[in-house]
Design an enzyme around this catalytic site. Structure first.
Site, PDB file in Angstrom:
ATOM      1  N   THR A 145      70.292   3.091  43.621  1.00  0.00           N
ATOM      2  CA  THR A 145      69.672   4.411  43.478  1.00  0.00           C
ATOM      3  C   THR A 145      68.769   4.433  42.257  1.00  0.00           C
ATOM      4  OG1 THR A 145      71.201   5.475  41.923  1.00  0.00           O
ATOM      5  CG2 THR A 145      71.879   5.390  44.262  1.00  0.00           C
ATOM      6  N   ASP A 146      67.894   5.419  42.207  1.00  0.00           N
ATOM      7  CA  ASP A 146      67.125   5.628  40.985  1.00  0.00           C
ATOM      8  C   ASP A 146      68.081   6.144  39.896  1.00  0.00           C
ATOM      9  OD1 ASP A 146      65.002   5.746  39.184  1.00  0.00           O
ATOM     10  OD2 ASP A 146      63.611   6.417  40.737  1.00  0.00           O
ATOM     11  N   TRP A 147      67.616   6.145  38.674  1.00  0.00           N
ATOM     12  CA  TRP A 147      68.505   6.360  37.513  1.00  0.00           C
ATOM     13  C   TRP A 147      68.941   7.832  37.359  1.00  0.00           C
ATOM     14  CZ3 TRP A 147      68.163   1.695  38.378  1.00  0.00           C
ATOM     15  CH2 TRP A 147      68.501   0.678  37.486  1.00  0.00           C
TER      16      TRP A 147
END
Ligand SMILES: *[C@@H]1O[C@H](CO)[C@@H](O)[C@H](O)[C@H]1NC(C)=O
Ligand SMILES: *[C@@H]1O[C@H](CO)[C@@H](O)[C@H](O)[C@H]1NC(C)=O
Ligand SMILES: *[C@@H]1O[C@H](CO)[C@@H](O)[C@H](O)[C@H]1NC(C)=O
Ligand SMILES: *[C@@H]1O[C@H](CO)[C@@H](O)[C@H](O)[C@H]1NC(C)=O
Ligand SMILES: *[C@@H]1O[C@H](CO)[C@@H](O)[C@H](O)[C@H]1NC(C)=O
Ligand SMILES: *[C@@H]1O[C@H](CO)[C@@H](O)[C@H](O)[C@H]1NC(C)=O
Ligand SMILES: *[C@@H]1O[C@H](CO)[C@@H](O)[C@H](O)[C@H]1NC(C)=O
Ligand SMILES: *[C@@H]1O[C@H](CO)[C@@H](O)[C@H](O)[C@H]1NC(C)=O
Length: 636
Positions: free
Chosen positions: A337-339
């Site tokens: 996932t993105d942060w």
């Protein structure tokens, strides 16, 4: 010595699992491991599937879920491990207690040897854990020129190339391959084994703050180039091995169509929109990446609005990650996932809520569950393994589901050869990083990527001898540096024979320590700035270098300046070499340059080449008159 090892072993042995489900920790396995024989997972004569299965069978639930988190690794002072702050845990805690083994290395690399030594220290800490699972260190892009003379040119740092838009402007797949192979060499030698790129989003919405790291507006061009990029980092046809850097292709399913061009890091930019019903266009580069063997994918923060998909962030979205990416497109790799999707945090002093768009009212535990159920393998920018332990203990996620992701993540480490040798050679790092050859190729690309938008009366290139006789008025360049190049610099346009202006593409400054880095809003200069520039244009022939991190709407600059060059991350030296014709500009626009903000606002976010009557089209780029043919630089 022995006492020390035993102490370390005791310190890192996990506490008993207080679970109703059967713990995966089996005593006889530990006995095998601490005996003198090498366990199967450490024995390179076994095939990778056997090694992965063996390791998985030896892991506790805590050790497994630690693999499912990746967060920042901060170097501590003077090459030590970070001891943490009030808002972040120490490296020792992350590796030793949370069992994490995936990190993105943050901070500038100005001394490759010191970085290699630091990476070895961190790897040693990982080697000292119960199972000794090596670290996989990743990085955001580090090879693109930034106008920071303090660090940008410092010896020992990586070779400096234009941004990906500049590589796209050169439309040369072989150059992209060369770039990626050089970047891979420089990553490898300091121990960086995962690239948090390429960013293959299509720049169909000219206002989006992150299009400066894309390959432009065209799906075909992007696809052609990113295939070479992925192969250059990973190896030919997805044959990942011990000399590979695994790539994370992002941001699925294409982050270009941002509603009103805002960015989904921020609450006001959470929506992604498809008024042209054009999602398929944005999938083209992802299909090309999968075909080229892309190992990892990252979905974007945004949530889709007005589509057949549930309006929740893409990583929470089973229809996106499982149905579309895995089943329809056949992607078998890792999804990270993105942060920061679960936990509220602070970035550069700015409060940032978790980017759980569409799920703002859910608990952290529910968010984590949604992400796993959607089909993701790893949580970026988070260090919350206890949430997953709880989900398994409460029977909300099965351990089998955890094993599926952990097997993928471990397999990648084996393929990269990290279990066989996680350490790097600091002397080699000092030799390889920023060597003359790599630097020269990067500098050459910075020059060639310049895109000549206009050149009235063939004012460019200036005659080289003009540099000593001509008086220059300059803005946006370092005057000391210009004088060192023997340019006579004067302080007003009135005294000058030629003006050299470096302009940043227009944007509206935003508040906040983090948000201020995002160039968003209007693509037009303000009326005041236009008037100021116009008075320079009417006083002295002016050569403009416009930094195109977004497609500027600047018809009045094209009209008023004697010549305009577009750039995408090139230094002052590169600019002078182009202005004096030492290297000719070869770039072609990687997007349309719109006529006005009104045209941008009327265009559809998801449709390429959709602004009315653009000033210049995708592909526009002049050559110097004496450059012959399409390959101008070949025939001087
Ligand atoms: C550990 O050793 C026992 C007895 O030697 C053996 O039966 C078992 O398969 C071994 N386990 C592993 C994981 O190697
Ligand atoms: C690795 O496995 C092979 C074959 O199973 C065995 O002969 C060898 O001794 C093992 N190596 C070590 C270091 O245990
Ligand atoms: C940094 O490391 C060097 C070499 O090990 C040492 O001489 C120096 O005292 C250290 N400085 C600090 C501030 O710890
Ligand atoms: C560090 O991790 C522990 C659990 O290992 C947690 O209780 C604590 O809140 C964390 N501290 C910070 C600053 O993140
Ligand atoms: C992209 O490539 C496809 C297949 O080669 C072709 O049909 C299409 O016209 C191309 N589109 C553009 C915009 O070049
Ligand atoms: C996003 O779309 C929803 C649904 O159309 C709308 O209610 C909302 O105002 C939009 N903007 C933001 C920032 O949520
Ligand atoms: C300007 O350039 C000179 C000479 O290259 C350099 O010493 C100086 O640090 C630069 N100034 C800035 C603000 O970058
Ligand atoms: C600048 O001029 C001086 C004196 O003519 C010459 O020695 C020097 O090489 C020149 N520097 C550059 C960068 O052209």
């Amino acid at each position: 010595m022995w006492t020390q090892i035993i102490t370390v072993l005791l310190a890192v042995l996990p506490s008993p699992v207080t679970s109703t489900s059967p713990p995966s920790y089996r005593p006889q396995d530990t006995a095998n491991m601490t005996s003198t024989s090498t366990p199967i997972y450490r024995n390179a004569t076994y095939c990778i599937n056997e090694r992965v299965s063996n390791l998985l069978s030896l892991m506790t639930l805590e050790e497994k879920v630690g693999q499912m988190f990746q967060t920042q690794l901060y170097p501590g002072p003077n090459g030590t491990l970070d001891t943490g702050t009030s808002t972040r845990n120490s490296t020792d805690n992350l590796i030793g207690t949370k069992h994490m083994t995936h990190f993105n290395l943050v901070g500038d690399i100005t001394d490759a040897k010191a970085t290699a030594e630091f990476v070895n220290l961190a790897q040693q800490r990982a080697a000292d854990t119960r199972l000794g699972i090596p670290l996989t260190l990743s990085s955001d892009p580090r090879h693109h020129f930034t106008e920071n003379i303090g660090t940008g040119f410092q010896a020992g740092s990586f070779s400096q190339w234009p941004e990906t838009l500049g590589l796209a402007a050169l439309r040369d797949p072989r150059l992209v391959r060369t770039f990626a192979e050089i970047a891979r060499e420089e990553y490898l030698v300091v121990g960086l084994r995962a690239a948090l790129h390429p960013q293959v989003d299509l720049a169909t919405e000219p206002r989006w703050a992150r299009l400066g790291n894309t390959w432009g507006e065209d799906a075909n061009l992007t696809s052609e180039l990113i295939v070479e990029y992925i192969k250059g980092f990973q190896g030919e046809d997805g044959k990942i091995g011990r000399h590979s850097v695994t790539t994370v292709t992002k941001h699925f399913p294409g982050a270009g169509p941002m509603e009103n061009g805002e960015d989904s890091h921020f609450t006001y930019g959470k929506n992604q929109t498809y008024p042209g019903n054009n999602l398929d266009y944005h999938l083209i580069p992802f299909k090309a990446a999968i075909k080229a063997g892309a190992r990892q994918m990252m979905p974007y923060y945004s949530r889709p609005i007005g589509t057949r998909f549930e309006p929740v962030g893409f990583s929470f979205n089973k229809q996106i990650v499982t149905d579309l990416l895995r089943e329809e497109l056949g992607f078998e790799g890792i999804v990270v996932t993105d942060w920061g999707l679960i936990t509220d945090t602070t970035i550069l002093g700015q409060d940032m809520p978790a980017r759980a768009w569409g799920l703002e009212d859910t608990s952290e535990l529910e968010r984590a569950q949604r992400i796993i159920e959607a089909g993701c393998d790893q949580f970026g920018g988070e260090a919350r393994p206890e949430l997953i332990v709880q989900l398994v203990q409460e029977g909300r996620i099965s351990e089998d589901r955890i094993d599926t992701s952990v097997r993928r993540l471990l397999r990648e480490k084996f393929l990269l050869g990290l279990f066989d040798d996680p350490f790097v050679d600091p002397e080699a790092a000092a030799r390889v990083v920023g060597n003359d050859y790599f630097v020269r190729l990067g500098n050459e690309a910075q020059r060639r990527a310049y895109t000549l938008l206009s050149n009235k009366d063939d004012i460019l290139p200036l005659k080289p001898h003009a540099s000593t006789e001509t008086k220059f008025y300059i803005e946006g360049f370092n005057a000391t540096f210009m004088s060192a190049r023997n340019l006579t610099v004067v302080v007003t346009p009135e005294e000058a024979d030629i003006a050299l202006l470096r302009l940043q593409a227009p944007y509206e400054p935003r508040p906040g320590g983090f948000e201020a880095n995002y160039h968003a809003g209007s693509l037009e200069f303000s009326p005041q700035e236009r008037a100021r520039q116009a008075s320079i244009f009417s006083t002295v022939p002016t050569i403009v270098d416009i930094i195109l991190d977004r497609p500027a709407a600047i018809p009045e600059v094209i009209e008023g300046a004697a010549a305009v060059l577009g750039s995408y991350g090139s230094g002052s030296e590169a600019f002078l070499d182009v202005v004096f014709g030492i290297t000719g500009p070869e770039g072609k626009l990687p997007f349309d340059l719109p006529r006005s903000m009104q045209a941008v606002e009327e265009a559809r976010e998801d449709v390429p080449f959709d602004t009315r009557d653009p000033v210049f089209r995708f592909g526009h780029g002049l050559r110097y008159r004496d450059a012959c043919g399409d390959e101008g630089r070949e025939c001087r």
